[in-house]
Enzyme design. Structure first.
Site, PDB file in Angstrom:
ATOM      1  CB  SER A 139      -0.867  -0.013   1.257  1.00 27.97           C
ATOM      2  OG  SER A 139      -1.484   1.249   1.441  1.00 27.97           O
ATOM      3  CE1 TYR A 152      -4.090  -1.705   5.344  1.00 29.30           C
ATOM      4  CE2 TYR A 152      -3.364   0.415   4.507  1.00 29.30           C
ATOM      5  CZ  TYR A 152      -3.798  -0.868   4.281  1.00 29.30           C
ATOM      6  OH  TYR A 152      -3.928  -1.342   2.990  1.00 29.30           O
TER       7      TYR A 152
HETATM    8  P1  NAP Z   1     -11.295  -6.475   1.630  1.00 32.96           P
HETATM    9  O1  NAP Z   1     -12.343  -6.468   0.587  1.00 32.96           O
HETATM   10  O2  NAP Z   1     -11.617  -5.955   2.974  1.00 32.96           O
HETATM   11  O3  NAP Z   1     -10.735  -7.968   1.719  1.00 32.96           O
HETATM   12  C1  NAP Z   1      -9.826  -8.343   2.720  1.00 32.96           C
HETATM   13  C2  NAP Z   1      -9.599  -9.837   2.614  1.00 32.96           C
HETATM   14  O4  NAP Z   1      -8.666 -10.218   3.635  1.00 32.96           O
HETATM   15  C3  NAP Z   1     -10.879 -10.628   2.820  1.00 32.96           C
HETATM   16  O5  NAP Z   1     -10.927 -11.691   1.891  1.00 32.96           O
HETATM   17  C4  NAP Z   1     -10.720 -11.164   4.241  1.00 32.96           C
HETATM   18  O6  NAP Z   1     -11.355 -12.434   4.356  1.00 32.96           O
HETATM   19  C5  NAP Z   1      -9.207 -11.333   4.318  1.00 32.96           C
HETATM   20  N1  NAP Z   1      -8.736 -11.391   5.698  1.00 32.96           N
HETATM   21  C6  NAP Z   1      -8.784 -10.429   6.654  1.00 32.96           C
HETATM   22  N2  NAP Z   1      -8.308 -10.893   7.815  1.00 32.96           N
HETATM   23  C7  NAP Z   1      -7.961 -12.202   7.589  1.00 32.96           C
HETATM   24  C8  NAP Z   1      -7.413 -13.230   8.397  1.00 32.96           C
HETATM   25  N3  NAP Z   1      -7.130 -13.031   9.689  1.00 32.96           N
HETATM   26  N4  NAP Z   1      -7.178 -14.429   7.827  1.00 32.96           N
HETATM   27  C9  NAP Z   1      -7.459 -14.654   6.524  1.00 32.96           C
HETATM   28  N5  NAP Z   1      -7.972 -13.721   5.705  1.00 32.96           N
HETATM   29  C10 NAP Z   1      -8.227 -12.516   6.244  1.00 32.96           C
HETATM   30  O7  NAP Z   1     -10.042  -5.626   1.166  1.00 32.96           O
HETATM   31  P2  NAP Z   1      -9.195  -5.532  -0.202  1.00 32.96           P
HETATM   32  O8  NAP Z   1      -9.229  -4.125  -0.613  1.00 32.96           O
HETATM   33  O9  NAP Z   1      -9.551  -6.607  -1.156  1.00 32.96           O
HETATM   34  O10 NAP Z   1      -7.744  -5.796   0.425  1.00 32.96           O
HETATM   35  C11 NAP Z   1      -6.850  -6.778  -0.029  1.00 32.96           C
HETATM   36  C12 NAP Z   1      -5.428  -6.309   0.240  1.00 32.96           C
HETATM   37  O11 NAP Z   1      -5.177  -5.112  -0.503  1.00 32.96           O
HETATM   38  C13 NAP Z   1      -5.154  -5.952   1.696  1.00 32.96           C
HETATM   39  O12 NAP Z   1      -3.876  -6.412   2.059  1.00 32.96           O
HETATM   40  C14 NAP Z   1      -5.184  -4.435   1.702  1.00 32.96           C
HETATM   41  O13 NAP Z   1      -4.426  -3.884   2.746  1.00 32.96           O
HETATM   42  C15 NAP Z   1      -4.600  -4.140   0.340  1.00 32.96           C
HETATM   43  N6  NAP Z   1      -4.880  -2.809  -0.178  1.00 32.96           N
HETATM   44  C16 NAP Z   1      -6.147  -2.426  -0.477  1.00 32.96           C
HETATM   45  C17 NAP Z   1      -6.382  -1.154  -0.973  1.00 32.96           C
HETATM   46  C18 NAP Z   1      -7.763  -0.670  -1.323  1.00 32.96           C
HETATM   47  O14 NAP Z   1      -7.911   0.512  -1.695  1.00 32.96           O
HETATM   48  N7  NAP Z   1      -8.793  -1.499  -1.266  1.00 32.96           N
HETATM   49  C19 NAP Z   1      -5.318  -0.264  -1.168  1.00 32.96           C
HETATM   50  C20 NAP Z   1      -4.022  -0.684  -0.848  1.00 32.96           C
HETATM   51  C21 NAP Z   1      -3.810  -1.959  -0.376  1.00 32.96           C
HETATM   52  P3  NAP Z   1     -12.149 -12.975   5.636  1.00 32.96           P
HETATM   53  O15 NAP Z   1     -12.779 -11.800   6.325  1.00 32.96           O
HETATM   54  O16 NAP Z   1     -13.131 -13.938   5.023  1.00 32.96           O
HETATM   55  O17 NAP Z   1     -11.122 -13.673   6.458  1.00 32.96           O
END
Ligand code: NAP
Length: 249
Positions: A139, A152
């Protein structure tokens, strides 16, 4: 890279970027192990993808859980070619003075130990064949502080260092280690950020975010030799040159 018969393990595959990546890798011919806690969501995605998907309930913050999931994928397909360390959380969103210590520690466990756990569990399988790609979703927050995001930002900085540390140790073994900073992506995480109202990211419009297919397609591209010049580094999907290389523009 020919993805047929390759095994790709994706953490956080129950929604968002991880679920999109699972669809994209499966379309490319790979077998995909889907790791997350939400069993119902994983089962629905696996049913959509078909025989190439293996849903595995897993908490990435628990090493035994990650190790067991990796073993099940290896038992089924006999190999691990790619690990996408994507699982992550944003809460607690709170100024440091107000953050609950247990919540803060939980985020650090999931976003840093979770990345280590995935790396550690797949390494023996990759090193046995001197090949494999490990990509950790990073990120912009890894590189600058944002109000309310001390946990974060700290966690993403730590995970980015894990990418560099593992590349230093294992590039000579033939392993490809990289990070992807996806920009802001239209997922549940951005809904949670919007609801918090705490810093400039929460002011962004939904239209400002890229669709999850963009980082998903970038992850696929990063597994090909075309991305070899970025080994050991973190690439940013905010860069237009990268968007062109991936074929998004
Ligand atoms: P999201 O829709 O909130 O999805 C997060 C995923 O992580 C879900 O599948 C959740 O599944 C899983 N997760 C959370 N805690 C977990 C645990 N303890 N064990 C296993 N799985 C877990 O968010 P996203 O945007 O797709 O994020 C994916 C990645 O991209 C993250 O690392 C985030 O920091 C990064 N990111 C996102 C953005 C953005 O703008 N969206 C920007 C920069 C980086 P369960 O709840 O089913 O476990």
């Amino acid at each position: 890279m020919d993805f047929n018969d390759k095994t790709v393990i994706i953490t956080g595959a129950s929604r968002g970027i991880g679920a999109s990546a699972a669809r994209i890798f499966a379309e490319a011919g790979a077998n995909v192990a889907l790791l997350a806690r939400d069993q119902a969501a994983l089962a629905a995605l696996a049913a959509e993808i078909g025989d190439a998907a293996l849903p595995l309930q897993c908490d990435v913050g628990d090493y035994q859980s990650v190790s067991a999931a990796v073993s099940k994928a290896v038992d089924k397909w006999g190999r691990v070619d790619v690990l996408i360390n994507n699982a992550g959380m944003i809460d607690p969103i709170a100024r440091l003075e107000n953050a609950d210590p247990a919540d803060w520690a939980q985020l650090i466990n999931v976003n840093i130990n979770g990345v280590f756990n995935g790396m550690h569990a797949v390494l023996p399988h990759m090193k046995a064949v001197n090949a494999g790609t490990i990509i950790t979703v990073s990120s912009g927050a890894a590189h600058r502080p944002l109000e309310g995001w001390s946990a974060y930002c700290t966690s993403k900085a730590g995970a980015a260092m894990l990418t560099r540390a593992l590349d230093l140790e294992e590039r000579a073994s033939g392993l490809r280690i990289m990070g992807l900073s996806p920009g802001t992506v239209a997922t549940q995480m951005q809904r949670d950020i919007k609801a918090s109202g705490i810093n400039p990211v929460s002011d962004l419009d939904w239209e400002d975010h890229v669709p999850p297919e963009w980082p998903a397609r970038t992850l696929l591209w990063m597994c090909t030799q075309d991305a070899d010049e970025f080994l050991g580094t973190e690439i940013s999907l905010r860069e237009e040159t990268i968007r062109h290389r991936v074929g998004l523009l």
